[in-house]
Write an enzyme that holds these catalytic residues in place. Structure first.
Site, PDB file in Angstrom:
ATOM      1  N   ASN A 166     -10.718  -5.348  -7.051  1.00  0.00           N
ATOM      2  CA  ASN A 166     -10.409  -4.803  -5.725  1.00  0.00           C
ATOM      3  C   ASN A 166     -10.031  -3.330  -5.879  1.00  0.00           C
ATOM      4  O   ASN A 166      -8.933  -3.014  -6.332  1.00  0.00           O
ATOM      5  CB  ASN A 166      -9.240  -5.609  -5.124  1.00  0.00           C
ATOM      6  CG  ASN A 166      -8.733  -5.021  -3.823  1.00  0.00           C
ATOM      7  OD1 ASN A 166      -9.398  -4.202  -3.187  1.00  0.00           O
ATOM      8  ND2 ASN A 166      -7.537  -5.453  -3.416  1.00  0.00           N
ATOM      9  N   LYS A 211      -9.423  -1.242  -3.617  1.00  0.00           N
ATOM     10  CA  LYS A 211      -8.547  -0.791  -2.509  1.00  0.00           C
ATOM     11  C   LYS A 211      -9.074   0.533  -1.946  1.00  0.00           C
ATOM     12  O   LYS A 211     -10.285   0.745  -1.923  1.00  0.00           O
ATOM     13  CB  LYS A 211      -7.092  -0.676  -2.982  1.00  0.00           C
ATOM     14  CG  LYS A 211      -6.615  -1.932  -3.706  1.00  0.00           C
ATOM     15  CD  LYS A 211      -5.137  -1.961  -3.905  1.00  0.00           C
ATOM     16  CE  LYS A 211      -4.771  -3.175  -4.742  1.00  0.00           C
ATOM     17  NZ  LYS A 211      -3.358  -3.414  -4.812  1.00  0.00           N
ATOM     18  N   HIS A 266      -5.279 -10.322   1.970  1.00  0.00           N
ATOM     19  CA  HIS A 266      -4.561  -9.611   0.894  1.00  0.00           C
ATOM     20  C   HIS A 266      -3.156  -9.263   1.393  1.00  0.00           C
ATOM     21  O   HIS A 266      -2.969  -8.963   2.579  1.00  0.00           O
ATOM     22  CB  HIS A 266      -5.322  -8.343   0.500  1.00  0.00           C
ATOM     23  CG  HIS A 266      -4.791  -7.721  -0.750  1.00  0.00           C
ATOM     24  ND1 HIS A 266      -3.671  -6.923  -0.739  1.00  0.00           N
ATOM     25  CD2 HIS A 266      -5.187  -7.797  -2.037  1.00  0.00           C
ATOM     26  CE1 HIS A 266      -3.413  -6.543  -1.982  1.00  0.00           C
ATOM     27  NE2 HIS A 266      -4.322  -7.053  -2.787  1.00  0.00           N
ATOM     28  N   GLU A 288      -1.492  -6.706   1.236  1.00  0.00           N
ATOM     29  CA  GLU A 288      -1.385  -5.395   1.914  1.00  0.00           C
ATOM     30  C   GLU A 288      -1.889  -5.484   3.350  1.00  0.00           C
ATOM     31  O   GLU A 288      -1.389  -4.791   4.237  1.00  0.00           O
ATOM     32  CB  GLU A 288      -2.157  -4.337   1.099  1.00  0.00           C
ATOM     33  CG  GLU A 288      -1.415  -4.026  -0.199  1.00  0.00           C
ATOM     34  CD  GLU A 288      -2.304  -3.612  -1.365  1.00  0.00           C
ATOM     35  OE1 GLU A 288      -3.469  -3.244  -1.159  1.00  0.00           O
ATOM     36  OE2 GLU A 288      -1.806  -3.689  -2.514  1.00  0.00           O
ATOM     37  N   GLU A 317      -1.566 -14.509  -5.480  1.00  0.00           N
ATOM     38  CA  GLU A 317      -1.080 -13.187  -5.862  1.00  0.00           C
ATOM     39  C   GLU A 317       0.387 -13.041  -5.452  1.00  0.00           C
ATOM     40  O   GLU A 317       0.675 -12.700  -4.293  1.00  0.00           O
ATOM     41  CB  GLU A 317      -1.895 -12.105  -5.148  1.00  0.00           C
ATOM     42  CG  GLU A 317      -3.359 -12.133  -5.468  1.00  0.00           C
ATOM     43  CD  GLU A 317      -3.985 -10.749  -5.279  1.00  0.00           C
ATOM     44  OE1 GLU A 317      -4.487 -10.202  -6.261  1.00  0.00           O
ATOM     45  OE2 GLU A 317      -3.926 -10.215  -4.156  1.00  0.00           O
ATOM     46  N   GLY A 357       0.650  -4.475  -8.347  1.00  0.00           N
ATOM     47  CA  GLY A 357       0.808  -3.027  -8.538  1.00  0.00           C
ATOM     48  C   GLY A 357       2.168  -2.639  -9.086  1.00  0.00           C
ATOM     49  O   GLY A 357       2.530  -1.466  -9.086  1.00  0.00           O
ATOM     50  N   SER A 405      -1.024  -7.429 -11.473  1.00  0.00           N
ATOM     51  CA  SER A 405      -0.847  -6.680 -12.724  1.00  0.00           C
ATOM     52  C   SER A 405      -1.536  -7.328 -13.932  1.00  0.00           C
ATOM     53  O   SER A 405      -1.000  -7.317 -15.034  1.00  0.00           O
ATOM     54  CB  SER A 405       0.652  -6.459 -13.008  1.00  0.00           C
ATOM     55  OG  SER A 405       1.234  -5.690 -11.966  1.00  0.00           O
TER      56      SER A 405
HETATM   57  C1  PEP Z   1      -4.335  -6.725  -5.991  1.00  0.00           C
HETATM   58  O1  PEP Z   1      -4.155  -5.774  -5.260  1.00  0.00           O
HETATM   59  O2  PEP Z   1      -4.979  -7.696  -5.576  1.00  0.00           O
HETATM   60  C2  PEP Z   1      -3.786  -6.678  -7.338  1.00  0.00           C
HETATM   61  C3  PEP Z   1      -3.723  -7.784  -8.012  1.00  0.00           C
HETATM   62  O3  PEP Z   1      -3.359  -5.457  -7.783  1.00  0.00           O
HETATM   63  P1  PEP Z   1      -2.823  -5.100  -9.265  1.00  0.00           P
HETATM   64  O4  PEP Z   1      -3.791  -5.734 -10.244  1.00  0.00           O
HETATM   65  O5  PEP Z   1      -2.831  -3.616  -9.333  1.00  0.00           O
HETATM   66  O6  PEP Z   1      -1.463  -5.694  -9.373  1.00  0.00           O
END
Ligand code: PEP
Length: 254
Positions: free
Chosen positions: A9, A11, A98, A100, A170, A176, A216
């Protein structure tokens, strides 16, 4: 056998030339170096979909995804993008829910139920995201919260429909932040989600659905997380912007 999937992703990152460079590198590295049967999904911003699809072409096991989609087919929804538009650009997958989108754009499980059903009607594979915030985990309510998200957004689907959904767990506190859920925490939640699906539908259906972990994931921790029995791959944010890191995460299944 469940499908193994690693989805990147991007973003709101990368100009078109940057995105094309990143995608070309990933496509070449995956073709040259990956020995496993993993579906790789590149998920750039909407505006780059066609440009990236031109690079993917018919490359085996590499797919194109979008980061969101509207719940109507067309009409006066300025700034939105429909499922049919995504399909016409070559997308096969779309992220829905997601954290966000939930946090900054007010997306609710009720809205997500509409979106999931709508994209399935349009032959797209939804990557449905669920996960708890830190305070919920600290209060010990994470299973209840994730159970409710999955119930509200997915359990109105028929058994045939839900088999086509990919779920991404997640934990919001791991996205992040550099903090990863431990492999045990990921396994525990994935097993819980699968158990809920088995209760609602059947064990056979639960066993057929890919559940990805996101939060992460890096080349250093991917192998341990992906080796858990109920973890079928990853949804990768930050590390998907570096072709070497992303490819090494895909290679964690080798
Ligand atoms: C995400 O935004 O779906 C995500 C898992 O981000 P990150 O890997 O940066 O934590």
């Amino acid at each position: 056998m469940r499908k193994k999937i690693v989805a990147g992703n991007w973003k709101m990152n990368c100009t078109l030339p940057e995105g094309k460079k990143l995608a070309s590198e990933v496509i070449n590295m995956v073709q040259d170096e990956v020995n496993n049967e993993v579906d790789v999904v590149l998920i750039p911003p909407f505006i780059h979909l066609t440009g990236i699809q031109n690079l993917i072409g018919s490359t085996k096991n590499i797919f194109l995804g979008a980061q969101n989609c509207h719940q109507n087919q067309s009409g006066a929804f300025t700034g939105e993008v429909s499922a049919a538009m995504l399909v016409s650009c070559g997308a096969s997958h779309v992220i829905l829910g997601h954290s966000e989108r939930r946090e900054y754009f007010g997306e609710t499980d009720e809205l997500l139920a509409e979106k999931v059903s709508f994209v399935l009607d349009n032959q797209l594979t939804p990557i449905f995201c669920c996960g708890e915030k830190l305070e919920v985990r600290e209060a010990g309510d994470h299973e209840e919260l994730v159970g409710t998200q999955v119930d509200k957004a997915l359990f109105g689907l028929s058994e045939e429909q839900i088999k086509k959904v990919v779920i991404a767990y997640e934990p919001v506190w791991a996205i992040g932040t550099g903090k990863t859920a431990s492999a045990e925490q990921a396994q525990e939640m994935h097993a819980f989600i699968r158990q809920q699906i088995a209760k609602k539908y059947s064990q056979q259906t639960a066993d057929s659905i890919s559940i990805l972990y996101g939060g992460s994931v890096k080349p250093e921790n991917a192998k341990e997380i992906f080796s858990q029995p109920d973890v079928d791959g990853g949804l990768i944010g930050g590390a998907s912007l570096k072709s070497r890191d992303f490819t090494n995460i895909v290679k964690a299944f080798d």
